[in-house]
Scaffold this motif. Structure first.
Motif, mmCIF file in Angstrom:
data_model
loop_
_atom_site.group_PDB
_atom_site.id
_atom_site.type_symbol
_atom_site.label_atom_id
_atom_site.label_comp_id
_atom_site.label_asym_id
_atom_site.label_seq_id
_atom_site.Cartn_x
_atom_site.Cartn_y
_atom_site.Cartn_z
ATOM 1 N N ILE A 198 -10.437 7.221 -2.031
ATOM 2 C CA ILE A 198 -8.978 7.129 -1.945
ATOM 3 C C ILE A 198 -8.501 7.473 -0.537
ATOM 4 O O ILE A 198 -7.621 6.805 0.018
ATOM 5 N N LEU A 199 -9.091 8.505 0.055
ATOM 6 C CA LEU A 199 -8.722 8.875 1.423
ATOM 7 C C LEU A 199 -9.099 7.780 2.411
ATOM 8 O O LEU A 199 -8.374 7.509 3.370
ATOM 9 N N LYS A 200 -10.257 7.142 2.168
ATOM 10 C CA LYS A 200 -10.734 6.115 3.093
ATOM 11 C C LYS A 200 -9.894 4.848 3.019
ATOM 12 O O LYS A 200 -9.495 4.295 4.051
ATOM 13 N N ASP A 201 -9.625 4.365 1.791
ATOM 14 C CA ASP A 201 -8.889 3.094 1.679
ATOM 15 C C ASP A 201 -7.371 3.277 1.605
ATOM 16 O O ASP A 201 -6.614 2.313 1.566
ATOM 17 N N LYS A 202 -6.924 4.561 1.587
ATOM 18 C CA LYS A 202 -5.490 4.897 1.583
ATOM 19 C C LYS A 202 -4.729 4.247 0.433
ATOM 20 O O LYS A 202 -3.564 3.856 0.578
ATOM 21 N N SER A 203 -5.373 4.154 -0.724
ATOM 22 C CA SER A 203 -4.713 3.566 -1.891
ATOM 23 C C SER A 203 -3.549 4.424 -2.373
ATOM 24 O O SER A 203 -2.688 3.948 -3.112
ATOM 25 N N TYR A 204 -3.491 5.697 -1.932
ATOM 26 C CA TYR A 204 -2.377 6.573 -2.294
ATOM 27 C C TYR A 204 -1.054 6.076 -1.711
ATOM 28 O O TYR A 204 0.020 6.505 -2.151
ATOM 29 N N GLU A 205 -1.120 5.192 -0.704
ATOM 30 C CA GLU A 205 0.112 4.668 -0.113
ATOM 31 C C GLU A 205 0.855 3.748 -1.086
ATOM 32 O O GLU A 205 2.069 3.584 -0.988
#
Length: 227
Positions: A65-72
């Motif tokens: 999640i941190l790598k692909d920034k899906s939290y955005e």
């Protein structure tokens, strides 16, 4: 107040205890400070479920999640499956704690142990049908758990070393090619997959990958530069 924990995460420490007590002993509640990948756990309740403790690391899913920034694109993940090192089946959910710029600074995670529920359902299924379609000795029945649209599966390792090795070994195994038989392109593809999973956010990951791929650290760095 713990000055080692960012002020924006301080209010969630009480939430960990509150939710853990309200949900009961089958629900583990964990608060992560994502700025400290190797020691991200700052609070945990009902840790007998995963045997993790304060100072433990992020999970493989959290790294991705941190790598692909899906939290955005979303504020939380609901009802995805996970497993502990001793085989407990979990139904998990994660809330992303963000700063004023939309960057994730923490994660509040709930891990419900549903192992006994799955076993009971399988027993009822076998009694109703007379035929068990599942191996009753197996605890890995992840397809029976609700997942989000991406279908993630989380591995709750108890240390950063175990997490790193687990991701590397699983990725290599998925190729069905032993490292000593891999071509340079095949090894670079493994490095690419590991990079997408956020493995190289972990300190010392390059040397660990090099060890498992039977190659040098310089070669792994070269693959990363090409990627």
């Amino acid at each position: 107040m713990n000055t080692n924990i960012p002020s924006q995460l301080q209010p969630f420490i009480q939430m960990v205890d509150f939710i853990g007590m309200a949900m009961g002993n089958n629900c583990e509640v964990v608060l992560h400070d994502v700025s400290k990948i190797e020691h991200s756990i700052v609070a945990i309740k009902n840790n007998h479920i995963s045997n993790r403790k304060v100072g433990g690391s992020l999970t493989d899913l959290a790294l991705k999640i941190l790598k692909d920034k899906s939290y955005e694109e979303k504020d939380f993940l609901i009802n995805y499956s996970g497993k502990t090192q001793d085989g407990k089946i979990l139904r998990s959910s994660t809330f992303f704690i963000k700063d004023e710029y939309g960057n994730v600074i923490g994660m509040l995670c709930l891990n419900m142990d549903v192992s006994k529920i799955v076993e009971t359902r399988n027993l009822l299924d076998s009694l109703i049908s007379g035929i068990s379609t599942k191996n009753q000795n197996s605890t890995y029945l992840d397809e029976n758990l609700p997942t989000n649209e991406d279908g993630p599966m989380e591995d709750l390792s108890t240390s950063i070393e175990e997490l790193t090795s687990s991701i590397i070994l699983r990725t290599i195994a998925e190729t069905n090619i032993p490292p000593y038989r891999m071509s340079a392109n095949e090894k670079m593809d493994v490095v690419k997959q590991l990079n997408e999973k956020g493995v190289f956010l972990i300190k010392g990951a390059v040397s660990e990958v090099a060890l498992h791929l039977k190659t040098s650290e310089a070669t792994v760095y070269r693959y990363l530069n090409k990627i």
